[in-house]
Design a protein around this motif. Structure first.
Motif, mmCIF file in Angstrom:
data_model
loop_
_atom_site.group_PDB
_atom_site.id
_atom_site.type_symbol
_atom_site.label_atom_id
_atom_site.label_comp_id
_atom_site.label_asym_id
_atom_site.label_seq_id
_atom_site.Cartn_x
_atom_site.Cartn_y
_atom_site.Cartn_z
ATOM 1 N N HIS A 74 -0.110 3.099 -1.888
ATOM 2 C CA HIS A 74 1.342 2.990 -1.927
ATOM 3 C C HIS A 74 1.833 2.990 -3.374
ATOM 4 N N VAL A 75 3.146 3.145 -3.522
ATOM 5 C CA VAL A 75 3.775 3.042 -4.839
ATOM 6 C C VAL A 75 4.724 1.858 -4.807
ATOM 7 N N ASP A 76 4.874 1.220 -5.945
ATOM 8 C CA ASP A 76 5.793 0.102 -6.045
ATOM 9 C C ASP A 76 7.219 0.585 -5.863
ATOM 10 N N TYR A 77 8.033 -0.260 -5.291
ATOM 11 C CA TYR A 77 9.430 0.027 -5.018
ATOM 12 C C TYR A 77 10.197 -1.263 -5.294
ATOM 13 N N PRO A 78 11.301 -1.215 -6.012
ATOM 14 C CA PRO A 78 11.972 -2.456 -6.386
ATOM 15 C C PRO A 78 12.576 -3.233 -5.215
ATOM 16 N N GLY A 79 12.775 -2.591 -4.100
ATOM 17 C CA GLY A 79 13.371 -3.240 -2.930
ATOM 18 C C GLY A 79 14.836 -2.856 -2.794
ATOM 19 N N GLY A 117 15.985 5.517 6.587
ATOM 20 C CA GLY A 117 14.655 5.919 6.183
ATOM 21 C C GLY A 117 14.025 6.768 7.269
ATOM 22 N N ALA A 118 13.432 7.875 6.875
ATOM 23 C CA ALA A 118 12.839 8.821 7.826
ATOM 24 C C ALA A 118 11.403 8.416 8.151
ATOM 25 N N PRO A 119 11.123 8.089 9.414
ATOM 26 C CA PRO A 119 9.781 7.644 9.784
ATOM 27 C C PRO A 119 8.735 8.752 9.696
ATOM 28 N N SER A 120 7.558 8.378 9.244
ATOM 29 C CA SER A 120 6.464 9.332 9.073
ATOM 30 C C SER A 120 5.819 9.677 10.407
ATOM 31 N N LYS A 121 4.730 10.431 10.326
ATOM 32 C CA LYS A 121 4.048 10.928 11.524
ATOM 33 C C LYS A 121 3.578 9.823 12.461
ATOM 34 N N ARG A 122 3.410 8.604 11.951
ATOM 35 C CA ARG A 122 3.019 7.492 12.822
ATOM 36 C C ARG A 122 4.102 7.175 13.848
ATOM 37 N N HIS A 123 5.342 7.528 13.525
ATOM 38 C CA HIS A 123 6.466 7.222 14.409
ATOM 39 C C HIS A 123 7.305 8.473 14.685
ATOM 40 N N ILE A 124 6.640 9.574 14.903
ATOM 41 C CA ILE A 124 7.315 10.868 15.067
ATOM 42 C C ILE A 124 8.285 10.870 16.248
ATOM 43 N N ILE A 131 6.342 1.729 -1.075
ATOM 44 C CA ILE A 131 6.479 2.881 -0.185
ATOM 45 C C ILE A 131 5.075 3.382 0.076
ATOM 46 N N SER A 132 4.692 3.413 1.350
ATOM 47 C CA SER A 132 3.342 3.816 1.732
ATOM 48 C C SER A 132 3.174 5.327 1.640
#
Length: 127
Positions: A105-110, A13-20, A99-100
């Motif tokens: 966020h949107v639901d994600y089945p896991g 998973g590619a981290p967003s700008k919070r964890h650039i 997924i934030s």
């Protein structure tokens, strides 16, 4: 010995700008420990998933890597390309069922649900 074992395939998973700052490190670790990487969404928080993945992919120079923005499709692809003795690592979401986005966020089945469904679809039931 890389010849005597299966590959290590990772869905990252590619981290967003919070964890650039983690992006370069992810690429470095992939080169060191993995055989194949599938870069995908994590929590984009308003950032373009493909652009995040391209930044990480630029650091991955010693192994093959692909970008599949849909996390579900990325996991399914890892299962489809795996062979006997390969190990698949699915990293990023863990137990999370969302997924934030930038807002909300949107639901994600896991991940575990997606893995179970993909294995059943690809390999059928194994009793």
């Amino acid at each position: 010995d890389r010849v005597s074992r299966g590959r290590i395939i990772a869905v990252l998973g590619a981290p967003s700008k919070r964890h650039i700052a983690r992006r370069k490190k992810i690429g470095e670790l992939a080169n060191r420990y993995l055989d194949h990487v599938i870069l995908t969404e994590l929590d984009d928080r308003g950032e373009n998933v493909y652009d995040i993945c391209k930044t990480i992919q630029a650091e991955i120079v010693d192994i093959s890597s692909v970008i599949i923005p849909s996390r579900q499709v990325a996991i399914e692809q890892a299962i489809e390309i795996a062979c006997k003795d390969d190990i698949i690592l699915i990293l990023g979401k863990g137990h999370e069922k969302f997924i934030s986005l930038e807002v909300g966020h949107v639901d994600y089945p896991g991940d575990s649900t997606i893995v179970k469904e993909a294995i059943e679809r690809i390999y059928g039931e194994n009793d």
